[in-house]
Scaffold this motif. Structure first.
Motif, PDB file in Angstrom:
ATOM      1  N   GLN A   1     -68.598  77.856-112.897  1.00 27.40           N
ATOM      2  CA  GLN A   1     -69.924  78.141-112.345  1.00 27.40           C
ATOM      3  C   GLN A   1     -70.968  78.087-113.453  1.00 27.40           C
ATOM      4  OE1 GLN A   1     -70.903  78.896-108.868  1.00 27.40           O
ATOM      5  NE2 GLN A   1     -72.700  78.156-109.963  1.00 27.40           N
ATOM      6  N   ASP A   2     -70.626  78.632-114.615  1.00 24.67           N
ATOM      7  CA  ASP A   2     -71.549  78.600-115.746  1.00 24.67           C
ATOM      8  C   ASP A   2     -71.806  77.157-116.192  1.00 24.67           C
ATOM      9  OD1 ASP A   2     -73.171  79.804-117.743  1.00 24.67           O
ATOM     10  OD2 ASP A   2     -71.558  79.503-119.206  1.00 24.67           O
ATOM     11  N   LEU A   3     -70.744  76.345-116.260  1.00 22.26           N
ATOM     12  CA  LEU A   3     -70.914  74.934-116.614  1.00 22.26           C
ATOM     13  C   LEU A   3     -71.782  74.215-115.591  1.00 22.26           C
ATOM     14  CD1 LEU A   3     -67.441  73.629-117.878  1.00 22.26           C
ATOM     15  CD2 LEU A   3     -69.593  73.679-119.131  1.00 22.26           C
ATOM     16  N   MET A   4     -71.522  74.450-114.312  1.00 20.63           N
ATOM     17  CA  MET A   4     -72.312  73.812-113.251  1.00 20.63           C
ATOM     18  C   MET A   4     -73.788  74.185-113.352  1.00 20.63           C
ATOM     19  SD  MET A   4     -69.889  74.153-109.911  1.00 20.63           S
ATOM     20  CE  MET A   4     -68.196  73.612-109.946  1.00 20.63           C
ATOM     21  N   ASN A   5     -74.052  75.458-113.668  1.00 21.33           N
ATOM     22  CA  ASN A   5     -75.442  75.911-113.787  1.00 21.33           C
ATOM     23  C   ASN A   5     -76.165  75.256-114.952  1.00 21.33           C
ATOM     24  OD1 ASN A   5     -75.050  77.575-111.586  1.00 21.33           O
ATOM     25  ND2 ASN A   5     -74.702  79.405-112.819  1.00 21.33           N
ATOM     26  N   LYS A   6     -75.452  75.002-116.053  1.00 21.53           N
ATOM     27  CA  LYS A   6     -76.055  74.407-117.248  1.00 21.53           C
ATOM     28  C   LYS A   6     -76.128  72.879-117.163  1.00 21.53           C
ATOM     29  CE  LYS A   6     -74.615  78.099-120.343  1.00 21.53           C
ATOM     30  NZ  LYS A   6     -73.716  78.489-121.432  1.00 21.53           N
ATOM     31  N   ALA A   7     -75.254  72.261-116.377  1.00 18.28           N
ATOM     32  CA  ALA A   7     -75.194  70.799-116.297  1.00 18.28           C
ATOM     33  C   ALA A   7     -76.375  70.244-115.509  1.00 18.28           C
ATOM     34  CB  ALA A   7     -73.882  70.368-115.640  1.00 18.28           C
ATOM     35  N   VAL A   8     -76.863  69.068-115.932  1.00 17.57           N
ATOM     36  CA  VAL A   8     -77.927  68.397-115.187  1.00 17.57           C
ATOM     37  C   VAL A   8     -77.355  67.537-114.066  1.00 17.57           C
ATOM     38  CG1 VAL A   8     -79.607  68.460-117.050  1.00 17.57           C
ATOM     39  CG2 VAL A   8     -78.065  66.518-116.876  1.00 17.57           C
ATOM     40  N   GLY A   9     -76.045  67.293-114.113  1.00 19.00           N
ATOM     41  CA  GLY A   9     -75.350  66.538-113.070  1.00 19.00           C
ATOM     42  C   GLY A   9     -73.850  66.659-113.270  1.00 19.00           C
ATOM     43  N   VAL A  10     -73.101  66.530-112.184  1.00 19.01           N
ATOM     44  CA  VAL A  10     -71.643  66.611-112.252  1.00 19.01           C
ATOM     45  C   VAL A  10     -71.056  65.464-111.440  1.00 19.01           C
ATOM     46  CG1 VAL A  10     -69.589  68.026-111.816  1.00 19.01           C
ATOM     47  CG2 VAL A  10     -71.761  69.148-112.389  1.00 19.01           C
ATOM     48  N   LEU A  11     -70.139  64.729-112.061  1.00 18.48           N
ATOM     49  CA  LEU A  11     -69.385  63.696-111.345  1.00 18.48           C
ATOM     50  C   LEU A  11     -68.033  64.292-110.985  1.00 18.48           C
ATOM     51  CD1 LEU A  11     -69.000  60.754-110.347  1.00 18.48           C
ATOM     52  CD2 LEU A  11     -68.004  60.269-112.590  1.00 18.48           C
ATOM     53  N   TYR A  12     -67.772  64.417-109.684  1.00 24.86           N
ATOM     54  CA  TYR A  12     -66.500  64.947-109.206  1.00 24.86           C
ATOM     55  C   TYR A  12     -65.616  63.780-108.786  1.00 24.86           C
ATOM     56  CZ  TYR A  12     -69.006  69.398-108.751  1.00 24.86           C
ATOM     57  OH  TYR A  12     -69.736  70.531-108.997  1.00 24.86           O
ATOM     58  N   MET A  13     -64.395  63.734-109.308  1.00 26.16           N
ATOM     59  CA  MET A  13     -63.401  62.746-108.908  1.00 26.16           C
ATOM     60  C   MET A  13     -62.242  63.527-108.282  1.00 26.16           C
ATOM     61  SD  MET A  13     -64.932  59.987-109.834  1.00 26.16           S
ATOM     62  CE  MET A  13     -63.724  58.726-109.640  1.00 26.16           C
ATOM     63  N   PRO A  14     -62.250  63.688-106.946  1.00 24.72           N
ATOM     64  CA  PRO A  14     -61.282  64.560-106.283  1.00 24.72           C
ATOM     65  C   PRO A  14     -59.830  64.114-106.380  1.00 24.72           C
ATOM     66  CG  PRO A  14     -63.065  63.957-104.793  1.00 24.72           C
ATOM     67  CD  PRO A  14     -63.226  63.143-106.017  1.00 24.72           C
ATOM     68  N   LEU A  15     -59.589  62.816-106.472  1.00 26.48           N
ATOM     69  CA  LEU A  15     -58.201  62.359-106.496  1.00 26.48           C
ATOM     70  C   LEU A  15     -58.082  61.087-107.321  1.00 26.48           C
ATOM     71  CD1 LEU A  15     -55.284  62.714-105.458  1.00 26.48           C
ATOM     72  CD2 LEU A  15     -55.907  61.256-103.534  1.00 26.48           C
ATOM     73  N   MET A  16     -57.426  61.214-108.450  1.00 23.73           N
ATOM     74  CA  MET A  16     -57.074  60.067-109.286  1.00 23.73           C
ATOM     75  C   MET A  16     -55.576  59.869-109.134  1.00 23.73           C
ATOM     76  SD  MET A  16     -59.770  58.885-110.913  1.00 23.73           S
ATOM     77  CE  MET A  16     -59.019  57.900-112.195  1.00 23.73           C
ATOM     78  N   THR A  17     -55.175  58.642-108.905  1.00 23.64           N
ATOM     79  CA  THR A  17     -53.761  58.318-108.797  1.00 23.64           C
ATOM     80  C   THR A  17     -53.409  57.427-109.969  1.00 23.64           C
ATOM     81  OG1 THR A  17     -53.849  58.474-106.399  1.00 23.64           O
ATOM     82  CG2 THR A  17     -51.983  57.294-107.341  1.00 23.64           C
ATOM     83  N   GLU A  18     -52.396  57.833-110.730  1.00 21.10           N
ATOM     84  CA  GLU A  18     -51.978  57.111-111.923  1.00 21.10           C
ATOM     85  C   GLU A  18     -50.488  56.796-111.813  1.00 21.10           C
ATOM     86  OE1 GLU A  18     -52.098  57.756-116.767  1.00 21.10           O
ATOM     87  OE2 GLU A  18     -52.412  59.471-115.459  1.00 21.10           O
ATOM     88  N   ALA A  19     -50.122  55.584-112.162  1.00 16.17           N
ATOM     89  CA  ALA A  19     -48.715  55.185-112.155  1.00 16.17           C
ATOM     90  C   ALA A  19     -48.482  54.234-113.315  1.00 16.17           C
ATOM     91  CB  ALA A  19     -48.352  54.504-110.841  1.00 16.17           C
ATOM     92  N   GLY A  20     -47.256  54.250-113.819  1.00 12.73           N
ATOM     93  CA  GLY A  20     -46.953  53.347-114.915  1.00 12.73           C
ATOM     94  C   GLY A  20     -45.467  53.130-115.093  1.00 12.73           C
ATOM     95  N   PHE A  21     -45.142  51.941-115.502  1.00 11.42           N
ATOM     96  CA  PHE A  21     -43.788  51.561-115.904  1.00 11.42           C
ATOM     97  C   PHE A  21     -43.978  50.521-117.009  1.00 11.42           C
ATOM     98  CE2 PHE A  21     -39.804  49.162-115.631  1.00 11.42           C
ATOM     99  CZ  PHE A  21     -38.899  50.202-115.710  1.00 11.42           C
ATOM    100  N   GLY A  22     -44.203  51.001-118.231  1.00  9.85           N
ATOM    101  CA  GLY A  22     -44.563  50.119-119.331  1.00  9.85           C
ATOM    102  C   GLY A  22     -46.055  49.825-119.314  1.00  9.85           C
ATOM    103  N   VAL A  23     -46.533  49.262-118.216  1.00  8.07           N
ATOM    104  CA  VAL A  23     -47.959  49.027-117.997  1.00  8.07           C
ATOM    105  C   VAL A  23     -48.394  49.995-116.905  1.00  8.07           C
ATOM    106  CG1 VAL A  23     -49.685  47.361-117.225  1.00  8.07           C
ATOM    107  CG2 VAL A  23     -47.783  46.595-118.634  1.00  8.07           C
TER     108      VAL A  23
END
Length: 185
Positions: A53-75
């Motif tokens: 809440q303190d960070l949100m109050n001080k920030a001029v903007g917030v980018l929310y990324m609700p779901l990142m999906t990451e997968a890898g097998f070598g690459v």
């Protein structure tokens, strides 16, 4: 010269269209659905980590990324969509992509938020054709007690990144090398 079957041609075309849809904002997620996910992510942050809440109050903007999906097998690679909010009002939608190579195997999902602490950092982000998270960002790490590690060093940073809600079989999550691009959901 080999002959390409009709089935192979259709499969390749479908795969190509699917990849193209990922990059240009076309897809099944509409703005309302994405905003709903961002609302849930913001509520989760406030309930689980009250220090945000303190960070949100001080920030001029917030980018929310609700779901990142990451997968890898070598690459490996990661992809997700989110919304930029100023005064808790959505002003733009973004996708985040990253690629990696090296010893890795598995998959995970996580959420993250970028807190823009200065007008310049936010303006640079919004003006960029494709913005990449750089050295000017600092990570705030939530501890098990629910506090956010935003000490004096991170609170002076132009961008503060917070990764949370990890689930999966790859240890850790990093936003290094992530590219953010404005989309139309």
């Amino acid at each position: 010269m080999t002959e390409i079957s009709r089935r192979s041609l259709l499969a390749m075309t479908g795969a190509g269209l699917g990849l193209a849809a990922c990059g240009n904002g076309i897809g099944s997620q509409g703005a309302a659905r994405l905003d709903s996910r961002v609302d849930a992510t913001r509520a989760y942050l406030l309930s689980k980590y009250p220090g945000t809440q303190d960070l949100m109050n001080k920030a001029v903007g917030v980018l929310y990324m609700p779901l990142m999906t990451e997968a890898g097998f070598g690459v490996g690679g990661a992809y997700g969509r989110g919304a930029l909010r100023i005064n808790n009002v959505t002003v733009d939608y973004y996708s985040a992509t990253s690629a990696s190579i090296g010893f890795q195997i598995g998959a995970q999902q996580y959420a993250h938020a970028l807190f823009f602490m200065t007008d310049k950092a936010l303006a640079d982000f919004r003006a960029a054709d494709g913005w990449e998270l750089g050295a000017d960002a600092r990570y705030a790490l939530p501890d098990r007690g629910g506090a956010i590690g935003a000490d004096t060093t991170t609170s002076l940073a132009p961008v503060i990144a917070l990764v949370f809600g990890q689930a999966g079989l790859i240890a850790g999550a990093t936003l290094a090398g992530s590219k953010y691009t404005r989309i139309i959901p």
